[in-house]
Design a protein around this motif. Structure first.
Motif, mmCIF file in Angstrom:
data_model
loop_
_atom_site.group_PDB
_atom_site.id
_atom_site.type_symbol
_atom_site.label_atom_id
_atom_site.label_comp_id
_atom_site.label_asym_id
_atom_site.label_seq_id
_atom_site.Cartn_x
_atom_site.Cartn_y
_atom_site.Cartn_z
ATOM 1 N N GLN A 53 0.897 -1.416 -0.044
ATOM 2 C CA GLN A 53 -0.174 -0.327 0.021
ATOM 3 C C GLN A 53 0.782 1.917 0.113
ATOM 4 O OE1 GLN A 53 -0.154 -2.844 2.461
ATOM 5 N NE2 GLN A 53 -2.185 -3.252 2.435
ATOM 6 N N THR A 54 1.650 1.323 0.975
ATOM 7 C CA THR A 54 2.705 2.164 0.835
ATOM 8 C C THR A 54 3.450 2.857 -0.304
ATOM 9 O OG1 THR A 54 2.763 1.967 3.362
ATOM 10 C CG2 THR A 54 4.717 2.856 1.655
ATOM 11 N N ALA A 55 3.977 1.653 -1.209
ATOM 12 C CA ALA A 55 4.565 1.695 -2.586
ATOM 13 C C ALA A 55 3.360 2.459 -3.871
ATOM 14 C CB ALA A 55 4.906 0.564 -2.806
ATOM 15 N N LEU A 56 2.541 1.725 -3.315
ATOM 16 C CA LEU A 56 1.427 1.764 -4.603
ATOM 17 C C LEU A 56 1.036 3.794 -4.240
ATOM 18 C CD1 LEU A 56 -0.134 2.067 -6.781
ATOM 19 C CD2 LEU A 56 -1.911 1.248 -5.582
ATOM 20 N N ALA A 57 0.959 3.899 -2.884
ATOM 21 C CA ALA A 57 0.647 6.041 -2.721
ATOM 22 C C ALA A 57 2.036 6.345 -2.797
ATOM 23 C CB ALA A 57 0.671 5.698 -1.500
ATOM 24 N N LEU A 58 3.172 6.233 -3.010
ATOM 25 C CA LEU A 58 4.248 7.019 -3.080
ATOM 26 C C LEU A 58 4.283 6.952 -4.899
ATOM 27 C CD1 LEU A 58 7.501 5.761 -0.945
ATOM 28 C CD2 LEU A 58 6.093 7.893 -0.681
ATOM 29 N N ALA A 59 4.055 6.022 -5.201
ATOM 30 C CA ALA A 59 4.022 5.783 -6.446
ATOM 31 C C ALA A 59 3.266 6.703 -7.514
ATOM 32 C CB ALA A 59 3.677 4.566 -7.778
ATOM 33 N N VAL A 60 2.326 6.644 -7.037
ATOM 34 C CA VAL A 60 0.785 7.596 -7.355
ATOM 35 C C VAL A 60 0.582 9.009 -6.932
ATOM 36 C CG1 VAL A 60 -1.609 7.838 -7.334
ATOM 37 C CG2 VAL A 60 -0.974 5.584 -6.749
ATOM 38 N N LEU A 61 1.451 9.088 -6.140
ATOM 39 C CA LEU A 61 2.363 10.326 -5.704
ATOM 40 C C LEU A 61 3.371 11.066 -6.715
ATOM 41 C CD1 LEU A 61 2.141 13.075 -3.655
ATOM 42 C CD2 LEU A 61 3.832 11.540 -2.536
ATOM 43 N N ALA A 62 4.055 10.441 -6.779
ATOM 44 C CA ALA A 62 5.831 10.802 -8.611
ATOM 45 C C ALA A 62 4.698 11.338 -9.213
ATOM 46 C CB ALA A 62 6.233 9.707 -7.820
ATOM 47 N N TYR A 63 3.681 10.192 -9.801
ATOM 48 C CA TYR A 63 2.808 10.087 -10.715
ATOM 49 C C TYR A 63 2.158 11.653 -11.190
ATOM 50 C CZ TYR A 63 0.476 9.591 -14.879
ATOM 51 O OH TYR A 63 -0.791 9.788 -16.119
ATOM 52 N N ALA A 64 1.480 11.954 -9.785
ATOM 53 C CA ALA A 64 0.705 13.351 -9.923
ATOM 54 C C ALA A 64 1.801 14.399 -9.709
ATOM 55 C CB ALA A 64 -0.466 13.471 -8.539
ATOM 56 N N GLU A 65 2.883 14.552 -9.165
ATOM 57 C CA GLU A 65 3.742 15.925 -8.927
ATOM 58 C C GLU A 65 4.786 16.238 -10.514
ATOM 59 O OE1 GLU A 65 4.960 15.423 -4.201
ATOM 60 O OE2 GLU A 65 6.227 13.979 -6.024
ATOM 61 N N ASN A 66 4.310 14.578 -11.103
ATOM 62 C CA ASN A 66 4.890 15.309 -12.457
ATOM 63 C C ASN A 66 4.330 14.670 -13.382
ATOM 64 O OD1 ASN A 66 8.373 14.983 -11.565
ATOM 65 N ND2 ASN A 66 7.278 13.127 -10.646
ATOM 66 N N ILE A 67 2.946 15.252 -13.172
ATOM 67 C CA ILE A 67 2.043 14.830 -14.755
ATOM 68 C C ILE A 67 2.146 15.542 -15.546
ATOM 69 C CG2 ILE A 67 0.294 17.110 -13.569
ATOM 70 C CD1 ILE A 67 0.017 13.217 -15.193
ATOM 71 N N ALA A 68 3.218 16.733 -15.784
ATOM 72 C CA ALA A 68 3.701 17.140 -16.960
ATOM 73 C C ALA A 68 4.423 16.951 -17.261
ATOM 74 C CB ALA A 68 3.487 18.917 -16.043
ATOM 75 N N ASN A 69 4.650 16.395 -16.237
ATOM 76 C CA ASN A 69 6.607 15.357 -17.641
ATOM 77 C C ASN A 69 6.520 13.600 -16.928
ATOM 78 O OD1 ASN A 69 8.224 15.065 -19.151
ATOM 79 N ND2 ASN A 69 10.416 16.069 -18.662
ATOM 80 N N PRO A 70 6.033 12.976 -17.109
ATOM 81 C CA PRO A 70 5.864 12.038 -16.361
ATOM 82 C C PRO A 70 7.712 11.062 -16.575
ATOM 83 C CG PRO A 70 4.308 11.917 -18.573
ATOM 84 C CD PRO A 70 5.033 13.358 -17.936
ATOM 85 N N GLY A 71 7.704 11.616 -17.894
ATOM 86 C CA GLY A 71 9.194 11.011 -18.727
ATOM 87 C C GLY A 71 10.209 10.504 -17.780
ATOM 88 N N VAL A 72 10.021 12.055 -17.147
ATOM 89 C CA VAL A 72 11.276 11.882 -15.611
ATOM 90 C C VAL A 72 11.241 10.438 -14.931
ATOM 91 C CG1 VAL A 72 11.166 14.662 -16.205
ATOM 92 C CG2 VAL A 72 9.501 13.049 -14.309
ATOM 93 N N LEU A 73 10.505 10.006 -15.278
ATOM 94 C CA LEU A 73 9.608 8.776 -14.118
ATOM 95 C C LEU A 73 10.280 7.741 -14.415
ATOM 96 C CD1 LEU A 73 6.116 9.540 -12.638
ATOM 97 C CD2 LEU A 73 8.696 10.254 -11.326
ATOM 98 N N MET A 74 10.616 7.832 -15.701
ATOM 99 C CA MET A 74 10.825 6.051 -16.744
ATOM 100 C C MET A 74 11.715 5.245 -16.008
ATOM 101 S SD MET A 74 9.506 5.870 -19.447
ATOM 102 C CE MET A 74 10.306 4.907 -19.276
ATOM 103 N N PRO A 75 12.838 5.538 -15.525
ATOM 104 C CA PRO A 75 13.381 4.968 -14.272
ATOM 105 C C PRO A 75 12.810 4.103 -12.438
ATOM 106 C CG PRO A 75 15.030 6.606 -14.637
ATOM 107 C CD PRO A 75 13.680 7.200 -14.963
ATOM 108 N N VAL A 76 11.088 4.237 -12.785
ATOM 109 C CA VAL A 76 10.473 3.924 -11.808
ATOM 110 C C VAL A 76 9.568 3.349 -11.822
ATOM 111 C CG1 VAL A 76 8.631 4.312 -10.291
ATOM 112 C CG2 VAL A 76 10.636 6.310 -10.061
ATOM 113 N N ILE A 77 9.280 3.561 -13.453
ATOM 114 C CA ILE A 77 8.480 2.567 -14.184
ATOM 115 C C ILE A 77 9.411 1.706 -15.015
ATOM 116 C CG2 ILE A 77 6.914 2.940 -17.432
ATOM 117 C CD1 ILE A 77 6.601 5.738 -16.277
#
Length: 403
Positions: A53-77
């Motif tokens: 649950q914590t891991a998913l919450a952090l992932a959703v938060l990171a996605y929301a914070e970077n919604i304008a440029n989700p490409g920066v999350l590629m290492p996580v993706i």
């Protein structure tokens, strides 16, 4: 997504920071209530200890914070994509998850979940799902293009069990069809699935491959979990120790993971492990030796005492036979003889290793419990090591974001 929708997603970031785990707990409870068959796919131990649950919450938060440029999350993706493909997650699963996640947002937020917010999150989720599905399709393609590669679950036989320490046993896994296996990249893991009578569920766990890459078998080295409060978390590992016999069958997916020693590393290598975290580093060490690595190799390992030090004699023989390899060992509990032999006392601390040369351009690989990784990472950075040269593997759901 429209610019207005992206602005709405950004506006929900404070809510996610405050109530993200509450939302993801509600989501998982809802999904398992309506789709109980998915309990066979998810690690139910991580549901009980809140790590998933914590891991998913952090992932959703990171996605929301970077919604304008989700490409920066590629290492996580990429990291999540490897986890997903190792569990045989397919595009149709994203539809189920999306339905329950969006419903959970509405149910948790109540009247605050306006139609505009739900529309924005629907667009955001669909965008993320397409990114993940596309990336995972690429990983599946890579797996099938490997020599002897495959995707999905494949039956294997446990042909040999070898006790490596008081807690760790190695399992040698060969294809049940008598075929070959795809050579893994040193550091990768496989998912192993068995039926657990206690839960009346199939359960899968991910284990690092501890053998050198080869086309015949995979070896995993598994720690037996102990404790009066042991519940779902650790049941698979204990089931392997206690109930799985030689020639029994298990299901595996193809090797996955991006914590890897890839290509030619033209630099010194430092391997840092805590407890059973030495397993992926064993594969790396074997690979480096087989390729006649021309640079220094240093292994730092910490565990409670000699009885739980897996592969101790084997690694010592490698050090003896290969002058470019050095090791430093920490035991929490030390005898006078071990002190005389050069074993260090206490928890692994790079600052207490005599004559440790932390070369700026070396590559550092860390594996162990989450607090262990965090300490070693911070100590290396404080010693002047470039963050970009530090790689780590966190067992279980990913909650660390150090790089």
């Amino acid at each position: 997504m429209t610019s207005e929708q992206k602005a709405i997603i950004l506006a929900t970031v404070p809510v996610l920071r405050e109530n993200g785990v509450l939302l993801t707990k509600h989501f998982y409870n809802r999904m398992f209530l309506h789709n109980p068959e998915l309990k066979n796919m998810f690690n139910m131990g991580n549901q009980k200890n809140d790590r998933q649950q914590t891991a998913l919450a952090l992932a959703v938060l990171a996605y929301a914070e970077n919604i304008a440029n989700p490409g920066v999350l590629m290492p996580v993706i990429d990291r999540i994509g490897h986890k997903h493909t190792s569990l045989d997650i397919r595009p149709e699963h994203y539809s189920i998850v999306g339905k329950h996640l969006l419903a959970s947002i509405q149910e948790v937020l109540g009247e605050a979940a306006t139609p505009a917010i739900i529309d924005a999150w629907t667009a955001a989720y669909n965008q993320l799902a397409q990114i993940m599905i596309g990336h995972e399709a690429g990983i599946y393609t890579q797996q099938t293009e490997r020599t002897y590669g495959w995707t999905g679950w494949r039956p294997f036989l446990v042909k040999k069990k070898v006790v490596e320490s008081a807690e760790i046993t190695s399992f040698y896994l060969y294809p049940a069809d008598g075929g070959k296996v795809a050579e893994h990249l040193p550091g990768q893991f496989i998912s192993l699935r068995v039926f657990l009578p206690q839960l009346q569920l199939k359960q899968a766990r991910q284990y690092s491959i501890s053998s050198a890459p080869n086309a015949d078998y995979y070896r995993i080295s598994v720690k037996k979990e102990k404790g009066a409060t042991l519940n779902t978390d650790g049941l698979i590992s204990n089931h392997l120790h206690d109930s799985i016999k030689e020639i029994d069958q298990v299901d595996l997916t193809a090797p996955a993971g991006n914590f890897t020693l890839t290509g030619e590393v033209d630099a010194p290598v430092v391997l840092i492990s805590g407890g059973v975290g030495l397993t992926p580093l064993m594969s790396m060490l074997h690979s480096l030796i087989e390729k006649n690595h021309a640079f220094p190799i240093t292994w730092l390992h910490g565990c409670r005492n000699e009885s739980v030090h897996a592969f101790k004699d084997h690694i010592t023989s490698i050090v003896t036979e290969n002058p470019q390899v050095k090791q430093h060992v920490f035991y929490n509990q030390l005898t006078s003889q071990e002190k005389e032999a050069g074993i260090l006392e206490g928890y692994l601390d790079i600052n207490k290793v005599p004559d440790l040369d932390l070369v700026a351009d070396a590559h550092y690989f860390i594996c162990g419990p989450t607090p262990f990784i965090q300490k070693q990472f911070n100590d290396l950075v404080a010693a002047g090591v470039n963050k970009q040269h530090i790689y780590f593997e966190e067992f279980g759901p990913q909650v660390l974001a150090l790089n």
